[in-house]
Design a protein around this motif. Sequence first.
Motif, mmCIF file in Angstrom:
data_model
loop_
_atom_site.group_PDB
_atom_site.id
_atom_site.type_symbol
_atom_site.label_atom_id
_atom_site.label_comp_id
_atom_site.label_asym_id
_atom_site.label_seq_id
_atom_site.Cartn_x
_atom_site.Cartn_y
_atom_site.Cartn_z
ATOM 1 N N ASN A 115 32.330 -48.328 24.981
ATOM 2 C CA ASN A 115 31.791 -48.673 25.901
ATOM 3 C C ASN A 115 31.256 -49.221 26.995
ATOM 4 N N ARG A 116 32.682 -50.041 27.096
ATOM 5 C CA ARG A 116 32.762 -50.600 28.430
ATOM 6 C C ARG A 116 33.222 -49.933 29.865
ATOM 7 N N ALA A 117 33.748 -48.610 29.531
ATOM 8 C CA ALA A 117 33.906 -47.197 29.804
ATOM 9 C C ALA A 117 32.915 -47.018 30.366
ATOM 10 N N ALA A 118 31.770 -46.729 29.217
ATOM 11 C CA ALA A 118 30.128 -45.334 29.566
ATOM 12 C C ALA A 118 29.574 -46.809 30.847
ATOM 13 N N GLN A 119 30.154 -48.146 30.939
ATOM 14 C CA GLN A 119 28.858 -48.927 31.869
ATOM 15 C C GLN A 119 30.092 -48.660 32.884
ATOM 16 N N ALA A 120 31.110 -48.680 32.917
ATOM 17 C CA ALA A 120 31.762 -48.614 34.671
ATOM 18 C C ALA A 120 31.561 -47.038 35.078
ATOM 19 N N LEU A 121 31.555 -46.455 34.321
ATOM 20 C CA LEU A 121 31.179 -44.752 34.951
ATOM 21 C C LEU A 121 29.504 -45.479 35.563
ATOM 22 N N ILE A 122 28.868 -45.565 34.705
ATOM 23 C CA ILE A 122 27.227 -45.802 35.482
ATOM 24 C C ILE A 122 27.334 -46.866 36.427
ATOM 25 N N ASP A 123 28.144 -47.459 36.363
ATOM 26 C CA ASP A 123 27.744 -48.566 37.561
ATOM 27 C C ASP A 123 28.994 -48.415 38.332
ATOM 28 N N ASP A 124 29.425 -47.499 38.315
ATOM 29 C CA ASP A 124 30.807 -47.179 39.656
ATOM 30 C C ASP A 124 31.733 -48.191 39.934
ATOM 31 N N SER A 125 31.904 -48.490 38.684
ATOM 32 C CA SER A 125 32.993 -49.874 38.641
ATOM 33 C C SER A 125 34.426 -49.204 38.435
ATOM 34 N N PHE A 126 35.216 -49.853 39.153
ATOM 35 C CA PHE A 126 36.265 -49.468 39.420
ATOM 36 C C PHE A 126 37.291 -50.544 38.509
ATOM 37 N N SER A 127 37.543 -52.112 38.210
ATOM 38 C CA SER A 127 38.466 -52.536 37.661
ATOM 39 C C SER A 127 38.037 -52.659 35.790
ATOM 40 N N GLY A 128 39.135 -52.671 35.189
ATOM 41 C CA GLY A 128 38.957 -52.263 34.283
ATOM 42 C C GLY A 128 38.809 -53.076 32.914
#
Length: 128
Positions: A115-128
């Motif tokens: 879920n966090r990985a999907a949200q990171a992609l959607i948000d263009d986030s680079f923090s893990g």
Amino acid sequence: MFSVVLHGLIAYQRTVRLDVREIARRLDAALGGTLVSALAGSKDSKSSHKWAKEGGPQPRPEAVKRLAFAYEQWQRVADAEGEHVARVWFIGANPWLDCDTPVNAIREDRLKEVNRAAQALIDDSFSG
């Protein structure tokens, strides 16, 4: 932030209104039966096709949970990034999953991480 939560809720609502056979059909169409069976935790690569058929066997409860979760994530990523990106996201090494794939992570019940990985992609986030 409100938009992110709203999109997540919409994907959830669309998923819970579907029967598991319809979820299996839609995931089969999007990802292929072998990947769908794998993410659900089945050793039989044709399981998802069987689950999708009227009168076919019912998946085990843990497989139903994984299928519903996978479909919800599919919707979120496909809505934000398109179906091609969603397909690649499901099968590609993912930096937010320590270079594992979402398919493997879902099979292993690492749902919060996915879920966090999907949200990171959607948000263009680079923090893990």
